[in-house]
Write a protein that holds these residues in place. Structure first.
Motif, PDB file in Angstrom:
ATOM      1  N   MET A   1       0.854  -1.198   0.000  1.00  0.00           N
ATOM      2  CA  MET A   1       0.000   0.000   0.000  1.00  0.00           C
ATOM      3  C   MET A   1       0.882   1.238   0.000  1.00  0.00           C
ATOM      4  O   MET A   1       1.874   1.299   0.743  1.00  0.00           O
ATOM      5  N   LEU A 112      -7.333  -8.895  -2.317  1.00  0.00           N
ATOM      6  CA  LEU A 112      -6.630  -8.711  -1.058  1.00  0.00           C
ATOM      7  C   LEU A 112      -5.584  -9.805  -0.862  1.00  0.00           C
ATOM      8  O   LEU A 112      -5.836 -10.971  -1.156  1.00  0.00           O
ATOM      9  N   GLY A 116      -2.721  -8.537   3.842  1.00  0.00           N
ATOM     10  CA  GLY A 116      -3.689  -7.456   3.950  1.00  0.00           C
ATOM     11  C   GLY A 116      -4.893  -7.844   4.788  1.00  0.00           C
ATOM     12  O   GLY A 116      -5.379  -7.063   5.624  1.00  0.00           O
ATOM     13  N   ILE A 120      -6.177  -6.199   8.368  1.00  0.00           N
ATOM     14  CA  ILE A 120      -7.531  -5.693   8.629  1.00  0.00           C
ATOM     15  C   ILE A 120      -8.110  -6.354   9.876  1.00  0.00           C
ATOM     16  O   ILE A 120      -8.706  -5.689  10.732  1.00  0.00           O
ATOM     17  N   SER A 237     -10.582  -1.196   0.714  1.00  0.00           N
ATOM     18  CA  SER A 237     -10.705  -2.081   1.876  1.00  0.00           C
ATOM     19  C   SER A 237      -9.634  -1.779   2.920  1.00  0.00           C
ATOM     20  O   SER A 237      -9.918  -1.717   4.124  1.00  0.00           O
ATOM     21  N   TYR A 238      -8.388  -1.567   2.463  1.00  0.00           N
ATOM     22  CA  TYR A 238      -7.309  -1.236   3.385  1.00  0.00           C
ATOM     23  C   TYR A 238      -7.482   0.176   3.951  1.00  0.00           C
ATOM     24  O   TYR A 238      -7.301   0.407   5.146  1.00  0.00           O
ATOM     25  N   ILE A 280      -0.325  -4.183   6.793  1.00  0.00           N
ATOM     26  CA  ILE A 280      -0.933  -3.764   5.519  1.00  0.00           C
ATOM     27  C   ILE A 280       0.075  -3.006   4.661  1.00  0.00           C
ATOM     28  O   ILE A 280       0.169  -3.193   3.453  1.00  0.00           O
ATOM     29  N   GLY A 284       0.314  -5.628   2.222  1.00  0.00           N
ATOM     30  CA  GLY A 284      -0.975  -5.395   1.573  1.00  0.00           C
ATOM     31  C   GLY A 284      -0.842  -4.959   0.129  1.00  0.00           C
ATOM     32  O   GLY A 284       0.227  -4.648  -0.357  1.00  0.00           O
TER      33      GLY A 284
END
Length: 284
Positions: A1, A112, A116, A120, A237-238, A280, A284
């Motif tokens: 990310m 995902l 990741g 979450i 989502s992240y 993440i 991620g």
């Protein structure tokens, strides 16, 4: 990310916690929040004079988002009036990322990674642990099925308007879209406030300290703008999960400025949340 997205989300979460801190000092919290939304709409309307309106293709998203935001505001006000804050808040904010993760996979086809998903889950577990301490410390609080269902409904609404907004800004101009949304939301929320509290009671809140309301309004607009810019460059989502770090920052502000107990469980929850964000960021 992308690291930039994480920084934007941290800044957004910090400003979100800060405007909540400003409103926490007010006597009429829900009316003050109504004024914050109204002033934020006026601020956004002024900025729109310089940015112009979003393209026509983004208006359906804006209309749906405005409706969902208004439902969220009204539902949250009713939830906090009928149920304990310590019950509603942690469930609503803690489960919203789970809903959002499902919508992102189903509708945005985000893929995902295992890391990741683990990140979450860590963030959600950390938020629930922080919220659980508030629930345990609140004397006289009881677990009400209706309150839990209301909190889950709030979480669902949060995930839906985040999905709508995230989809919109990934395919169009972020700033005009967000400002249009902020400008329109008060039309519904102010109408609701006037009907619920009455004109005199609503206006009387303006006779109190005004600077906190004005600052909170500006911070609210800027906070969500930063989140929307993050949504354009990172998986929704992240991003939605990381943005909930505002729960940790809010707990820190409460400890620092209101003398609230932080406690070992809350510290552990904060560590879990930040560890989830790190997972993440790396995997991620």
């Amino acid at each position: 990310m992308p690291i930039l997205a994480i920084l934007l989300l941290f800044a957004s979460a910090s400003l979100h916690a800060l405007w909540n801190l400003l409103l926490k000092r007010s006597q009429e919290k829900y009316i003050s929040m109504g004024w914050m939304v109204l002033l934020g709409g006026i601020f956004a309307g002024i900025l729109l004079l310089f940015t112009g309106l979003p393209p026509r293709s983004m208006w359906p998203f804006a209309v749906v988002s405005v409706a969902l935001e208004a439902v969220y505001f009204i539902l949250l006000s009713n939830a906090y009036s009928d149920h304990d804050f310590s019950l509603v808040y942690p469930i609503a904010r803690g489960t919203a990322p789970v809903f959002l993760m499902a919508w992102s996979v189903l509708f945005l086809h985000e893929k995902l990674t295992t890391g990741g998903i683990v990140g979450i889950v860590m963030i959600v577990c950390g938020m629930i642990s922080i919220g659980a301490t508030s629930l345990i410390q609140a004397r006289g609080s009881r677990l009400h099925i209706k309150g839990i269902l209301t909190a889950l409904t709030v979480a669902l609404i949060i995930s839906l308007y985040t999905l709508v907004d995230g989809t919109a800004v990934k395919n169009g101009s972020t700033l005009p879209y967000a400002l249009t949304m902020f400008m329109l939301v008060p039309v519904l929320t102010t109408t609701y406030n006037l009907r619920r509290f009455g004109w005199k009671r609503f206006v009387s809140a303006w006779d109190g300290p005004r600077l906190p309301l004005i600052f909170a309004a500006i911070l609210g607009v800027v906070a969500y703008l930063l989140a929307l810019f993050a949504y354009t460059i990172a998986p929704l989502s992240y991003s939605g999960a990381i943005r909930e770090v505002s729960v940790v920052i809010g707990a820190f502000f409460g400890w620092q400025f209101f003398g609230e107990q932080m406690g070992g469980v809350r510290v552990a929850g904060a560590v879990i949340i930040f560890s989830g964000i790190l997972v993440i960021a790396v995997f991620g």
